[in-house]
Design a protein around this motif. Structure first.
Motif, PDB file in Angstrom:
ATOM      1  N   GLN A 199     112.956  41.588   2.932  1.00  0.00           N
ATOM      2  CA  GLN A 199     112.025  41.784   4.072  1.00  0.00           C
ATOM      3  C   GLN A 199     111.750  43.260   4.323  1.00  0.00           C
ATOM      4  OE1 GLN A 199     114.753  39.241   5.379  1.00  0.00           O
ATOM      5  NE2 GLN A 199     113.485  37.956   4.058  1.00  0.00           N
ATOM      6  N   ALA A 200     111.487  43.953   3.221  1.00  0.00           N
ATOM      7  CA  ALA A 200     111.287  45.390   3.345  1.00  0.00           C
ATOM      8  C   ALA A 200     109.818  45.752   3.501  1.00  0.00           C
ATOM      9  CB  ALA A 200     111.869  46.100   2.123  1.00  0.00           C
ATOM     10  N   ILE A 201     108.971  44.729   3.553  1.00  0.00           N
ATOM     11  CA  ILE A 201     107.548  45.039   3.685  1.00  0.00           C
ATOM     12  C   ILE A 201     107.065  44.588   5.053  1.00  0.00           C
ATOM     13  CG2 ILE A 201     105.245  44.699   2.691  1.00  0.00           C
ATOM     14  CD1 ILE A 201     106.651  44.181   0.016  1.00  0.00           C
ATOM     15  N   GLY A 202     106.427  45.485   5.732  1.00  0.00           N
ATOM     16  CA  GLY A 202     105.944  45.177   7.077  1.00  0.00           C
ATOM     17  C   GLY A 202     104.457  45.400   7.181  1.00  0.00           C
ATOM     18  N   LEU A 203     103.927  44.978   8.309  1.00  0.00           N
ATOM     19  CA  LEU A 203     102.500  45.098   8.537  1.00  0.00           C
ATOM     20  C   LEU A 203     102.307  45.912   9.807  1.00  0.00           C
ATOM     21  CD1 LEU A 203      99.764  43.926   7.481  1.00  0.00           C
ATOM     22  CD2 LEU A 203     100.087  42.100   9.134  1.00  0.00           C
ATOM     23  N   THR A 204     101.576  47.015   9.698  1.00  0.00           N
ATOM     24  CA  THR A 204     101.324  47.791  10.915  1.00  0.00           C
ATOM     25  C   THR A 204     100.031  47.308  11.542  1.00  0.00           C
ATOM     26  OG1 THR A 204     100.099  49.420   9.684  1.00  0.00           O
ATOM     27  CG2 THR A 204     102.422  49.880  10.042  1.00  0.00           C
ATOM     28  N   ASP A 205      99.950  47.452  12.827  1.00  0.00           N
ATOM     29  CA  ASP A 205      98.733  47.070  13.511  1.00  0.00           C
ATOM     30  C   ASP A 205      97.668  48.103  13.229  1.00  0.00           C
ATOM     31  OD1 ASP A 205      99.587  44.808  14.610  1.00  0.00           O
ATOM     32  OD2 ASP A 205     100.183  45.677  16.532  1.00  0.00           O
ATOM     33  N   GLY A 206      96.521  47.638  12.817  1.00  0.00           N
ATOM     34  CA  GLY A 206      95.426  48.573  12.678  1.00  0.00           C
ATOM     35  C   GLY A 206      94.515  48.396  13.876  1.00  0.00           C
ATOM     36  N   LYS A 207      94.159  49.486  14.499  1.00  0.00           N
ATOM     37  CA  LYS A 207      93.199  49.341  15.590  1.00  0.00           C
ATOM     38  C   LYS A 207      91.875  49.026  14.939  1.00  0.00           C
ATOM     39  CE  LYS A 207      93.816  53.653  16.633  1.00  0.00           C
ATOM     40  NZ  LYS A 207      94.799  54.116  15.697  1.00  0.00           N
ATOM     41  N   ARG A 208      91.258  48.002  15.360  1.00  0.00           N
ATOM     42  CA  ARG A 208      90.011  47.631  14.717  1.00  0.00           C
ATOM     43  C   ARG A 208      88.997  47.396  15.818  1.00  0.00           C
ATOM     44  NH1 ARG A 208      88.896  46.867   8.937  1.00  0.00           N
ATOM     45  NH2 ARG A 208      86.691  46.657   9.254  1.00  0.00           N
ATOM     46  N   PRO A 209      87.877  48.062  15.771  1.00  0.00           N
ATOM     47  CA  PRO A 209      86.902  47.838  16.835  1.00  0.00           C
ATOM     48  C   PRO A 209      86.492  46.368  16.840  1.00  0.00           C
ATOM     49  CG  PRO A 209      85.925  49.046  14.993  1.00  0.00           C
ATOM     50  CD  PRO A 209      87.391  48.943  14.725  1.00  0.00           C
ATOM     51  N   THR A 210      86.553  45.751  17.986  1.00  0.00           N
ATOM     52  CA  THR A 210      86.151  44.354  18.017  1.00  0.00           C
ATOM     53  C   THR A 210      84.689  44.261  18.439  1.00  0.00           C
ATOM     54  OG1 THR A 210      87.129  44.289  20.200  1.00  0.00           O
ATOM     55  CG2 THR A 210      88.383  43.271  18.422  1.00  0.00           C
ATOM     56  N   ILE A 211      84.006  43.334  17.825  1.00  0.00           N
ATOM     57  CA  ILE A 211      82.609  43.146  18.187  1.00  0.00           C
ATOM     58  C   ILE A 211      82.504  41.887  19.015  1.00  0.00           C
ATOM     59  CG2 ILE A 211      81.447  44.308  16.273  1.00  0.00           C
ATOM     60  CD1 ILE A 211      81.408  41.122  15.310  1.00  0.00           C
ATOM     61  N   ASP A 212      81.425  41.766  19.737  1.00  0.00           N
ATOM     62  CA  ASP A 212      81.210  40.567  20.531  1.00  0.00           C
ATOM     63  C   ASP A 212      80.523  39.534  19.641  1.00  0.00           C
ATOM     64  OD1 ASP A 212      80.664  38.603  22.277  1.00  0.00           O
ATOM     65  OD2 ASP A 212      79.377  39.792  23.597  1.00  0.00           O
ATOM     66  N   LYS A 213      81.317  38.585  19.182  1.00  0.00           N
ATOM     67  CA  LYS A 213      80.775  37.614  18.224  1.00  0.00           C
ATOM     68  C   LYS A 213      79.680  36.748  18.834  1.00  0.00           C
ATOM     69  CE  LYS A 213      84.867  37.692  15.356  1.00  0.00           C
ATOM     70  NZ  LYS A 213      86.090  37.087  14.892  1.00  0.00           N
ATOM     71  N   ASN A 214      79.671  36.660  20.173  1.00  0.00           N
ATOM     72  CA  ASN A 214      78.636  35.833  20.813  1.00  0.00           C
ATOM     73  C   ASN A 214      77.246  36.456  20.731  1.00  0.00           C
ATOM     74  OD1 ASN A 214      80.482  33.869  21.592  1.00  0.00           O
ATOM     75  ND2 ASN A 214      81.084  35.109  23.365  1.00  0.00           N
ATOM     76  N   GLN A 215      77.217  37.760  20.430  1.00  0.00           N
ATOM     77  CA  GLN A 215      75.912  38.412  20.296  1.00  0.00           C
ATOM     78  C   GLN A 215      75.194  37.986  19.010  1.00  0.00           C
ATOM     79  OE1 GLN A 215      74.544  40.857  22.430  1.00  0.00           O
ATOM     80  NE2 GLN A 215      76.188  40.286  23.833  1.00  0.00           N
ATOM     81  N   TRP A 216      75.925  37.363  18.125  1.00  0.00           N
ATOM     82  CA  TRP A 216      75.356  36.998  16.831  1.00  0.00           C
ATOM     83  C   TRP A 216      75.305  35.484  16.728  1.00  0.00           C
ATOM     84  CZ3 TRP A 216      73.798  41.004  13.632  1.00  0.00           C
ATOM     85  CH2 TRP A 216      74.187  42.287  14.044  1.00  0.00           C
ATOM     86  N   ARG A 217      74.086  34.944  16.733  1.00  0.00           N
ATOM     87  CA  ARG A 217      73.959  33.486  16.748  1.00  0.00           C
ATOM     88  C   ARG A 217      73.033  32.990  15.643  1.00  0.00           C
ATOM     89  NH1 ARG A 217      74.870  29.697  20.312  1.00  0.00           N
ATOM     90  NH2 ARG A 217      72.826  28.795  19.925  1.00  0.00           N
ATOM     91  N   GLY A 218      73.436  31.901  15.024  1.00  0.00           N
ATOM     92  CA  GLY A 218      72.562  31.263  14.056  1.00  0.00           C
ATOM     93  C   GLY A 218      73.027  31.493  12.631  1.00  0.00           C
TER      94      GLY A 218
END
Ligand SMILES: Cc1cc2nc3c(=O)[nH]c(=O)nc-3n(C[C@H](O)[C@H](O)[C@H](O)COP(=O)(O)OP(=O)(O)OC[C@H]3O[C@@H](n4cnc5c(N)ncnc54)[C@H](O)[C@@H]3O)c2cc1C
Ligand SMILES: Nc1ncnc2c1ncn2[C@@H]1O[C@H](COP(=O)(O)O)[C@@H](O)[C@H]1O
Lengths: 399, 262
Positions: A52-71
């Motif tokens: 268990q020597a491999i870990g995952l760091t949190d990457g800050k990721r800009p979140t988008i508003d998925k509701n703005q994209w429809r169809g």
């Protein structure tokens, strides 16, 4: 999304992760394990590291508003006044996905005098057909088409864009996806959707040896090119409800560094991708002249002869007759393989065929894992008998 | 004519298998080689140089070891070679790879033509070329099967669009991706191998790039995420016939007849 890190204090350099990594992304540099540019974050190493020597760091990721994209928008490819059949397959899929999230289905049509095609599209389950119609759009030029595609996406803001994985689609889609700085998954064979509108894209990787499931969680629109003939076409609707939206082709969209000088149709019989019945010759065929036997069987069944790659390499058949990963993908109603072992690179191109019959004298040939009807035996004995039987049957009817 | 060729180092085998029980990949060896399709891109560049003069520069994005393919390109005839390598590029998908290549290529200054292979044998997307072209704001033509002529300020190419062949002229600077049938790649010559023995690739890292927005590179700059990998499905319900040829021929006949193929 984050980044994989090696916890050097735990790591004992066992090398397990190096051998596990499907992308060859992990290497040992001195007394340190390094995760390199090839990492696709499949996390296989993370899950399987014995210490268990491999870990995952949190990457800050800009979140988008998925509701703005429809169809869900489908790029409607067409040639010579006809819709490319993959277009209807995409519309069928788009409708199915759209229903899950309650989104509309759109089609985008670009070309010269395409009014009739737009009407035709309305017979299928689409809510709007966006058209760009101008004589300068007669030939596909990737820079111009990208401008129009981008204009449409800016207007519509769809969540998902589906493009056929055809020669044109695979040239156009990456260009548009890059303009929107978003993800594109190539050559998908399965598509599903999550409630949060994330598209789950499945495609063959490593030459068809494994399947990869890919999502585009942080950006919109989500682009996928979809393989021709893996999805059933949309059915016409009884009472069409869609409308056509004619968009202006502004002069600046037409600026291009590409001049089409000549378009020559490929002068060949309709290819194996169109055939409903295929007889496939593999290396079990001993000599080139023996191909006539299988050609005869194909002709009797109203089908065509296709081959595996080695036969094309030997010059016995044309490249356009090759099925497989580096050849054509086919989905006929019936496919009879003769002397084909069934390597993954071959079966990747035909495993969605409706009825697969395989003749091979080796009981352990992988093709039998795939075939609906496996026939263990010598093609040189069986095929002539089968041909004779079909001919005899014909005579009877004639009498 | 200044030509840039994008080449990639890929695993030498695509024969990966998944152990169905553990879901773990089984891979024989970890050898790597130049993406076979890129040999055609390099060959095209070398032929163009032989005809029209100029230079051939190869570029790759990858770990430091990827310099091996740059050295291989020297043996085949490339004049210069660059490796874009940085830990910050780790985890790149098509979008981030193409952006990194485009940024790297910008450092190299003016060029006329970029040539890419048709696709890679590992990524296998055929998307990197068109995305590089978009990021550089230059036209592209994919699936080029023949070079027709080099004109004043451009190139005329023949493209295979499956159902048709299109002859098109591109204004420089431009990008093309080439099909295998374009030219037969040359073999490495022993003489050039000796001549280029000490020649090294030049390295550029993140700090050399004009755009220093980390969000655009590597994992963070990648829009797609591989969630899982698994073996292809195999068909479970199947019928196997064997024995006397006449008997099985009969069975096939009955099957085809029953399904209205005859
Ligand atoms: C990156 C990559 C891409 C590839 N792409 C493709 C592709 O697109 N298409 C493709 O086809 N291959 C492709 N290949 C090659 C593929 O791996 C196989 O080598 C190929 O499909 C094998 O062809 P085959 O089945 O005709 O020959 P073989 O594997 O040699 O099989 C011949 C079969 O015929 C049987 N046989 C022999 N004599 C008889 C007889 N008298 N009667 C009945 N059966 C008989 C044998 O038992 C054997 O199973 C690719 C390989 C790679 C590495
Ligand atoms: N990491 C890379 N470095 C340099 N060129 C690349 C890289 N990845 C892809 N390419 C180029 O893009 C082409 C298509 O790759 P792909 O989109 O991965 O199938 C290849 O044939 C190369 O010419």
């Amino acid at each position: 999304m984050g980044q994989l890190v090696i916890k050097q204090t735990r790591c004992d350099l066992c090398g397990e992760c190096i051998t596990l990594c499907p992308f060859n992304a992990i290497t040992q540099q001195g007394d340190k394990i390094e995760i390199g540019p090839g990492c696709k974050l499949c996390k296989l190493c993370l899950k399987n590291c014995p210490r268990q020597a491999i870990g995952l760091t949190d990457g800050k990721r800009p979140t988008i508003d998925k509701n703005q994209w429809r169809g869900i928008l489908v790029y409607a490819e067409h040639h010579g006044g006809n819709l490319h059949p993959v277009t209807l397959e995409l519309i069928g899929k788009a409708k199915e996905l759209a229903e899950v999230v309650g989104h509309p289905v759109y089609a985008l049509l670009i070309g010269d005098r395409i009014g009739e095609l737009a009407k035709k599209l309305l017979q299928y389950p689409v809510d709007k057909v966006f058209t760009y119609d101008a004589k300068e759009l007669r030939h596909f030029r990737v820079d111009v088409y990208t401008n129009l595609f981008a204009d449409c996406l800016q207007e519509v803001k769809p969540s998902i864009v589906l493009v056929g994985a055809t020669s044109i689609g695979r040239s156009l889609a990456p260009r548009v996806a890059a303009r929107f700085r978003t993800g594109l998954t190539a050559d998908c064979t399965t598509l599903e959707i999550r409630e949060n509108t994330d598209l789950v894209q499945i495609r063959p990787a490593f030459g068809g040896n494994i399947m990869a499931q890919i999502i585009t969680p942080y950006t919109r629109p989500q682009f996928a090119t979809v393989r021709y003939k893996v999805m059933p076409p949309a059915r016409p609707v009884k009472e069409p409800w869609g409308t056509v939206v004619n968009r202006t082709v502004r002069p600046e969209f037409l600026q291009s560094a590409i001049t089409v000088r000549e378009v020559a149709p490929r002068e060949e019989a309709p290819g194996i991708t169109e055939a409903e019945v295929l007889v496939v010759a593999g290396r079990g065929v001993r000599e080139q002249k023996d191909l006539s036997l299988l050609e005869e069987l194909a002709a009797l069944l109203g089908g065509q002869l296709a081959t595996t790659r080695p036969l094309v390499e030997m010059g016995w058949a044309r490249y356009t007759q090759q099925i497989g990963l580096s050849g054509r993908t086919v989905k006929p109603k019936l496919i009879i393989t003769c002397g084909v072992s069934g390597a993954v690179q071959f079966s990747a191109g035909m495993n969605t065929s409706e009825c697969i019959v395989a003749i091979n004298k080796d009981r352990n040939a992988p093709i039998f894992q795939l075939a609906h009807y496996g026939v263990v035996g010598d093609l040189y004995a069986i095929v002539p008998l089968l041909i004779a039987q079909i001919k005899k049957g014909r005579e009877k009817i004639a009498l | 004519m200044k030509i840039i060729v994008c080449i990639k180092q890929v695993p030498a085998t695509s024969n990966v298998e998944i152990d169905p029980a553990t879901g773990v990949l089984k891979r024989e060896g970890a050898e790597s080689k130049m993406n076979p399709y890129d040999l055609y891109a390099l060959e095209t560049a070398l032929r163009l140089k032989e005809k029209a003069g100029g230079s051939v520069t190869t570029v790759t994005m990858g770990p430091p070891q990827a310099e091996a393919v740059i050295k291989e390109s020297f043996i085949l005839g490339a004049d210069e070679g660059y490796v874009f390598s940085d830990r910050k590029f780790a985890g790149s998908d098509v979008l981030a790879t193409a952006y990194t290549l485009a940024q790297g290529i910008r450092i190299l200054g003016d060029f006329d033509l970029i040539i890419c292979g048709k696709q890679t044998t590992d990524g296998d997307t055929a998307q990197v070329g068109p995305e590089v072209a978009e990021f550089l704001g230059i036209p592209h033509v994919t699936w080029v099967r023949a070079i027709r002529e080099v004109t004043e300020g451009g190139i005329v190419v023949e493209q295979d669009l499956g159902t048709s062949f299109v002859t098109a002229e591109l204004k420089f600077p431009a990008l093309i991706t080439v099909e295998k049938e374009i030219y037969q790649p040359r073999l490495p010559s022993y003489r050039r191998k000796l001549q280029t023995a000490g020649k090294q690739g030049k390295f550029f890292s993140f700090s050399d790039f004009a755009d220093d927005d980390e969000e655009k590179y590597g994992l963070r700059g990648s829009a797609t995420q591989v969630e899982r990998i698994f073996p292809p499905e195999i068909n479970q319900d199947r019928i196997l016939w064997d024995g006397d040829a006449a008997l099985v021929a009969n069975k096939i006949y009955a099957l085809l007849k029953g399904k209205n193929f005859i």
